[in-house]
Design a protein around this motif. Structure first.
Motif: not given
Length: 564
Positions: A306-310, A321-334, A552-553
């Motif tokens: 659900g990241y907007k850009y990358e 459980e796994i941590w993720t990051t995208g092209y914003d300041s939010i780090m998400k745990l799924y 990424q895309r």
């Protein structure tokens, strides 16, 4: 007879060589028949001979002679000097105040020590060396097979090239024949037209000859000359022959096209073998079971983040459980199995995190390139662990000992280094090879990811040099991996995320070729993982060696099974 050359020789008296031995002198270590006992006594009356039955030989201790007092035997042992001594030595000032023991007690202790060492040599050390020898022989046999397979693969590739070259030669020769036939047909048509004209000219000449010779004026005036027609000569058809422009065969380029061998290596690991034991220690760690690569890796599940850009980075917190990051300041745990979002944390600065990792204690670590900090998240609270000056952190990983490895760039964009931290304390810097040349590309615009292998090698994927750079624990360069040909899309190797598994394999995302490269701990290429990947970026593995890939895309994360 010589006992060394005749195994069947009987025991003989050392004096008369009678093949009957009943007695033994424990003092002189001489075998005797009963008749020769008296002769042995009389031969040296100064020596206190100890005659025993042959079966009781060596029962009497033979004390060593004293080096300092003639004809004295050493029945004591100086513990401080570590030498046998006689009673006269003890009476002298040389051993005054030294602790002295009965030599038989020392001998008993030495014999017990030797018995233990003999047992260890027989039951532990020698069998271990037997296992090592067997292991080396097995690996030599395996090397013979694998190098044979390698040579076969090279030969087969050569045969494929020969087939393709034969096809190309056949095609070019067919084109030559077609061009030749076209030009010959055109020239033949032109020649036919010229021959017809020449025939017409001959008829014209004959008509003129008749007109000149006749006296019949009516015939003369009936002849019409067409010379002006033949004065206009036909166009000259010039054939242009095609040229064969041979491609230049340059050794290095040809080698790159054909394929090249990566470097082999022989390294020495002082911890490579362990002593064979009859009882396994409960604390001893077992080697991971050998897992084979699957012929066809399979996608287990896919999660839309659900990241907007990358979608850029991944770090496994657990197998669920796994941590993720995208092209914003939010780090998400799924949740891996449910694909649901469990938790979101914003970076302290509000900037985009450069990279993330999970520590041995299960805490999230992230680098903030813009803020120059390395931070740890504990109970959803962010603590600053490291703040840099004149440097900016890029990739980060947690070591097997709970320390941090951080790859960073200088502000002037001219230097890059790896720094080993224990807490916030700098323990080690890795920046140059043995020749003083930089190990990593000096540019802040290049992405770099870092991980530690199970053999404690430090592995960096460096976009600037288009290579995976691997150094050992001491920071000495082991190898550079620059990709493998042919690549799935025949594009240059472009390394992104990097991770390792229980087999000490190194896995690197290749965003240009939409695949993951797997190499062994010595840099030998093993295989590609494709699985329909779209711009693979961040990578991580769980405890079961499942691979997680950040695409990424399309912002989707894939879980892939690639080991048996």
């Amino acid at each position: 007879m010589n006992p060394c050359t005749s195994a069947q020789d009987v025991m003989r008296c050392d004096l008369c060589e009678t093949p009957v031995v009943q007695m033994h002198c424990d003092t002189c270590l001489v075998n005797l028949c009963k008749a020769c006992v008296g002769e042995h006594f009389s031969a040296d009356v100064s020596t206190p001979h100890k005659i025993v039955h042959f079966k009781d030989r060596k029962s009497t201790p033979l004390y060593p002679g004293c080096k300092f007092h003639d004809k004295e035997r050493c029945k004591l042992y100086c513990n401080q000097c570590g030498i046998p001594v006689c009673h006269k030595c003890i009476a002298s000032d040389q051993h005054l105040g030294h602790k002295v023991s009965e030599i038989l007690q020392v001998v008993e202790e030495k014999k017990n020590k030797f018995i233990k060492e003999q047992t260890e040599l027989n039951e532990t050390i020698y069998p271990t060396y037997q296992d090592i020898a067997s292991d080396v022989q097995n690996r030599m046999s395996q090397l013979e097979k694998e190098y044979g397979d390698l040579s076969t693969a090279i030969t087969k590739h050569g045969e494929d090239w020969h087939r393709e070259i034969d096809k190309l030669v056949k095609k070019l020769k067919a084109e030559v024949d077609e061009m030749k036939n076209t030009q010959l047909q055109t020239l033949q048509k032109h020649l036919d037209e010229i021959n017809k004209t020449m025939s017409d000219i001959k008829e014209e000449i004959h008509s003129i000859e008749i007109a000149i010779d006749t006296n019949d004026l009516s015939k003369l005036f009936s002849v019409t000359s067409n010379v002006y027609t033949y004065r206009n000569l036909p166009h000259k058809i010039i054939s242009s022959l095609p040229k064969f422009i041979a491609g230049k065969i340059q050794g290095e380029q040809l080698s790159n096209l054909y394929g090249a061998l990566s470097s082999s290596s022989l390294t020495s690991d002082k911890h490579g073998y362990s002593m064979k034991t009859t009882q396994k220690s409960p604390e001893a760690g077992s080697s991971p079971p050998v897992k084979q690569l699957l012929d066809e890796p399979e996608t287990v599940n896919t999660i839309d983040t659900g990241y907007k850009y990358e979608l850029n980075n991944l770090a496994c917190l657990s197998d669920e459980e796994i941590w993720t990051t995208g092209y914003d300041s939010i780090m998400k745990l799924y949740s891996i199995n449910q694909g649901s979002l469990l938790k979101s944390i914003r970076t302290k600065s509000g900037f985009i995190p450069s990279n993330i990792a999970v520590t041995k204690s299960g805490d999230l670590v992230y680098t903030d390139y813009s803020d120059r900090t390395v931070n740890i998240v504990k109970n959803e609270k962010i603590e600053e662990v490291i703040r840099l000056k004149k440097w900016r952190p890029n990739g980060v990983c947690s070591t097997s000992f709970g320390d941090l490895l951080v790859i960073m760039d200088s502000d002037n964009k001219k230097q890059t280094k790896v720094v080993h931290y224990s807490g916030s304390t700098e323990k080690q810097t890795i920046q140059f090879d043995d020749k003083g040349k930089p190990l990593y590309s000096p540019s802040s615009r290049n992405l770099r990811y870092i991980t530690e292998n199970k053999n404690l090698d430090i592995c960096v994927s460096d976009e600037g040099t288009k290579a995976v750079v691997v150094v050992n624990q001491a920071g000495k360069l082991r190898f550079r991996y620059t990709g493998h040909t042919p690549a799935p899309k025949n594009k240059p190797f472009n390394p992104r995320g990097i991770t390792t598994n229980s087999q000490s394999h190194i896995l690197t995302a290749d965003s240009n070729n939409d695949c993951v490269h797997i190499i062994d701990q010595d840099g030998q290429f093993l295989c590609y993982i494709n699985c329909g990947l779209s711009v693979p970026w961040g990578l991580c593995t769980d405890t079961n060696d499942n691979l997680f890939v950040a695409q990424q895309r399309n912002k989707k994360m894939k879980k892939i099974k690639y080991l048996q």
